[in-house]
Design a protein around this motif. Sequence first.
Motif, PDB file in Angstrom:
ATOM      1  N   PHE A  89       3.440 -50.252  26.661  1.00 55.87           N
ATOM      2  CA  PHE A  89       2.263 -50.017  27.502  1.00 55.87           C
ATOM      3  C   PHE A  89       2.648 -50.123  28.969  1.00 55.87           C
ATOM      4  O   PHE A  89       3.451 -50.978  29.353  1.00 55.87           O
ATOM      5  CB  PHE A  89       1.168 -51.046  27.175  1.00 55.87           C
ATOM      6  CG  PHE A  89       0.556 -50.845  25.808  1.00 55.87           C
ATOM      7  CD1 PHE A  89      -0.437 -49.895  25.606  1.00 55.87           C
ATOM      8  CD2 PHE A  89       0.978 -51.616  24.723  1.00 55.87           C
ATOM      9  CE1 PHE A  89      -0.995 -49.715  24.336  1.00 55.87           C
ATOM     10  CE2 PHE A  89       0.426 -51.438  23.464  1.00 55.87           C
ATOM     11  CZ  PHE A  89      -0.566 -50.487  23.269  1.00 55.87           C
ATOM     12  N   ARG A  90       2.046 -49.270  29.782  1.00 58.61           N
ATOM     13  CA  ARG A  90       2.387 -49.294  31.207  1.00 58.61           C
ATOM     14  C   ARG A  90       1.220 -48.764  32.038  1.00 58.61           C
ATOM     15  O   ARG A  90       0.626 -47.741  31.691  1.00 58.61           O
ATOM     16  CB  ARG A  90       3.625 -48.415  31.426  1.00 58.61           C
ATOM     17  CG  ARG A  90       4.058 -48.338  32.871  1.00 58.61           C
ATOM     18  CD  ARG A  90       5.424 -47.683  32.967  1.00 58.61           C
ATOM     19  NE  ARG A  90       5.865 -47.593  34.356  1.00 58.61           N
ATOM     20  CZ  ARG A  90       7.018 -47.066  34.740  1.00 58.61           C
ATOM     21  NH1 ARG A  90       7.853 -46.597  33.824  1.00 58.61           N
ATOM     22  NH2 ARG A  90       7.346 -47.001  36.010  1.00 58.61           N
ATOM     23  N   GLN A  91       0.924 -49.447  33.119  1.00 58.87           N
ATOM     24  CA  GLN A  91      -0.085 -48.931  34.034  1.00 58.87           C
ATOM     25  C   GLN A  91       0.549 -47.800  34.810  1.00 58.87           C
ATOM     26  O   GLN A  91       1.632 -47.953  35.377  1.00 58.87           O
ATOM     27  CB  GLN A  91      -0.560 -50.046  34.987  1.00 58.87           C
ATOM     28  CG  GLN A  91      -1.773 -49.690  35.838  1.00 58.87           C
ATOM     29  CD  GLN A  91      -1.433 -48.864  37.064  1.00 58.87           C
ATOM     30  OE1 GLN A  91      -0.333 -48.959  37.590  1.00 58.87           O
ATOM     31  NE2 GLN A  91      -2.347 -48.022  37.500  1.00 58.87           N
ATOM     32  N   ALA A  92      -0.118 -46.635  34.799  1.00 65.87           N
ATOM     33  CA  ALA A  92       0.442 -45.494  35.527  1.00 65.87           C
ATOM     34  C   ALA A  92      -0.651 -44.473  35.788  1.00 65.87           C
ATOM     35  O   ALA A  92      -1.691 -44.454  35.121  1.00 65.87           O
ATOM     36  CB  ALA A  92       1.584 -44.856  34.725  1.00 65.87           C
ATOM     37  N   ASP A  93      -0.401 -43.627  36.765  1.00 68.52           N
ATOM     38  CA  ASP A  93      -1.353 -42.606  37.179  1.00 68.52           C
ATOM     39  C   ASP A  93      -0.971 -41.280  36.528  1.00 68.52           C
ATOM     40  O   ASP A  93       0.147 -40.787  36.715  1.00 68.52           O
ATOM     41  CB  ASP A  93      -1.302 -42.493  38.712  1.00 68.52           C
ATOM     42  CG  ASP A  93      -2.322 -41.502  39.253  1.00 68.52           C
ATOM     43  OD1 ASP A  93      -2.953 -40.779  38.448  1.00 68.52           O
ATOM     44  OD2 ASP A  93      -2.475 -41.460  40.485  1.00 68.52           O
ATOM     45  N   ILE A  94      -1.913 -40.706  35.796  1.00 68.55           N
ATOM     46  CA  ILE A  94      -1.656 -39.454  35.079  1.00 68.55           C
ATOM     47  C   ILE A  94      -1.292 -38.316  36.032  1.00 68.55           C
ATOM     48  O   ILE A  94      -0.619 -37.361  35.646  1.00 68.55           O
ATOM     49  CB  ILE A  94      -2.892 -39.088  34.215  1.00 68.55           C
ATOM     50  CG1 ILE A  94      -2.549 -38.047  33.149  1.00 68.55           C
ATOM     51  CG2 ILE A  94      -4.052 -38.620  35.072  1.00 68.55           C
ATOM     52  CD1 ILE A  94      -3.692 -37.801  32.162  1.00 68.55           C
ATOM     53  N   PHE A  95      -1.733 -38.435  37.287  1.00 68.49           N
ATOM     54  CA  PHE A  95      -1.444 -37.382  38.258  1.00 68.49           C
ATOM     55  C   PHE A  95      -0.076 -37.552  38.932  1.00 68.49           C
ATOM     56  O   PHE A  95       0.413 -36.652  39.612  1.00 68.49           O
ATOM     57  CB  PHE A  95      -2.536 -37.340  39.342  1.00 68.49           C
ATOM     58  CG  PHE A  95      -3.890 -36.961  38.783  1.00 68.49           C
ATOM     59  CD1 PHE A  95      -4.176 -35.641  38.464  1.00 68.49           C
ATOM     60  CD2 PHE A  95      -4.857 -37.927  38.557  1.00 68.49           C
ATOM     61  CE1 PHE A  95      -5.411 -35.291  37.943  1.00 68.49           C
ATOM     62  CE2 PHE A  95      -6.103 -37.585  38.038  1.00 68.49           C
ATOM     63  CZ  PHE A  95      -6.386 -36.265  37.732  1.00 68.49           C
TER      64      PHE A  95
END
Lengths: 267, 267
Positions: A89-95
């Motif tokens: 799991f990782r916090q990330a921006d799809i853009f």
Amino acid sequence: MASYVHGYSEREAKRLEDQSNTLDEILHNDSIWEPGNVILEAGCGTGAQTKIIALKNPLCKFVSIDISEESINKAREAALLLGISNVEFRQADIFKLPYEDGIFDHIFICFVIEHLPDYKAAIAELKRVLKLNGTITIVEGDHGSAYFSPESRDAYLAIQCQVELQRRNGGDANIGRKLYPILKEAGFDCIRNSPRMVYADESNPDLVEGFTRNTFTAMIEGIRKEAISENLIDAATFNKGISDLYKTAGTGGVFCYTFFKATGIKK
Amino acid sequence: MASYVHGYSEREAKRLEDQSNTLDEILHNDSIWEPGNVILEAGCGTGAQTKIIALKNPLCKFVSIDISEESINKAREAALLLGISNVEFRQADIFKLPYEDGIFDHIFICFVIEHLPDYKAAIAELKRVLKLNGTITIVEGDHGSAYFSPESRDAYLAIQCQVELQRRNGGDANIGRKLYPILKEAGFDCIRNSPRMVYADESNPDLVEGFTRNTFTAMIEGIRKEAISENLIDAATFNKGISDLYKTAGTGGVFCYTFFKATGIKK
């Protein structure tokens, strides 16, 4: 987009869990990938879909991202409790994905682009990190596919409030039917959009309870305050609409809704 | 070798999908009865369904009736041309069947009760001539199940004219979804209503041509004169609606419609 992120509220998390528990088979009977594949799940929220697809594909590795740190933490905890060890799991921006070009075998994205004003940019970014000959799967609902018995104008108007609120936030609650042209415009090949219709009558009380009552009607009921305060509908009509939706889960009631699962290949 | 196998199975899957995505297959892939069964087809019209089910069940005997002598004659001629010899055609009234109680193994009725103001009496009469433990199959469309892309308010209004005209004639164009409660009220057991969704996009041009364009849109186009003369809609809106329906059969267009096939047992 900031105004609506899946997994923000407890109620929403509960709703999504109910949904995935009753719809597992309809949505995921064919969510199977080759052993060894590395799959990016974009917008995993609190992991409602993650746990299903990760458990179904124990020999695949999943990378599940979400914009919300809070949701990612919940998803990670839930996976831990289930003994799931094949998801990172990782916090990330799809853009702005923190990955190199062409490294994933498959992209999985479920109940996300309906909320994204610029879903085209998101899909282009997902395509960037997808390998050549890699595949994408997009799953979405379509509120325009909801019809039921007894028929009710008020129930229809209550549902339309959800469609309108989502539209005002830049989303599209009727996006499921459009996944073929969306993937085509994004440059994918061998596109197939596969409708997954939910038909619930009293011969299937679990589906009536899990979907008609606790997923769909609960979701529409949840927008009461916002719909009324934005003057999309008056309280009496909305309440009557919700009451009529509950009747479709009662004796002699019928509820229909269709999800769409589209796939394409990056050639 | 692996890529050859992959390519082969992909083509094979496509072929099987194309095959199962024709309307006849969607409706009749399971219209199969036991050899020797005697089946009453009520309201056969000119035999559009008769020829399909009779050819699929060469060892069953069909008795196909219709109220219209003219239609029965056409159906008989069409069957003769196809060499179909297991159907007995007869002009008869569905409300007063010229048969004794409990003589048929199965009742088949397709696209009929949507037009009958007193469909309950018709179903009761059909049940009378059905054997104990015999089964009934009812097939109907549901115009409320039609949705499409591009979305169009005018197309929706044009379709609603058809729904309203049918309602004024005592019928119900949205009856498909209601077959479970209808069969339950008629006293049948083990009822199942099975949705048969037609999803047509440009990956299946035959279905787009055969269904979206030549079946559904042509049908709505056919009510222009009546809809306008009854002041249900103005000519400009209707014409725009039809033009928009044709767009759903064009590049990037998508059309969805669901038929329902319900079965029950007379206990």
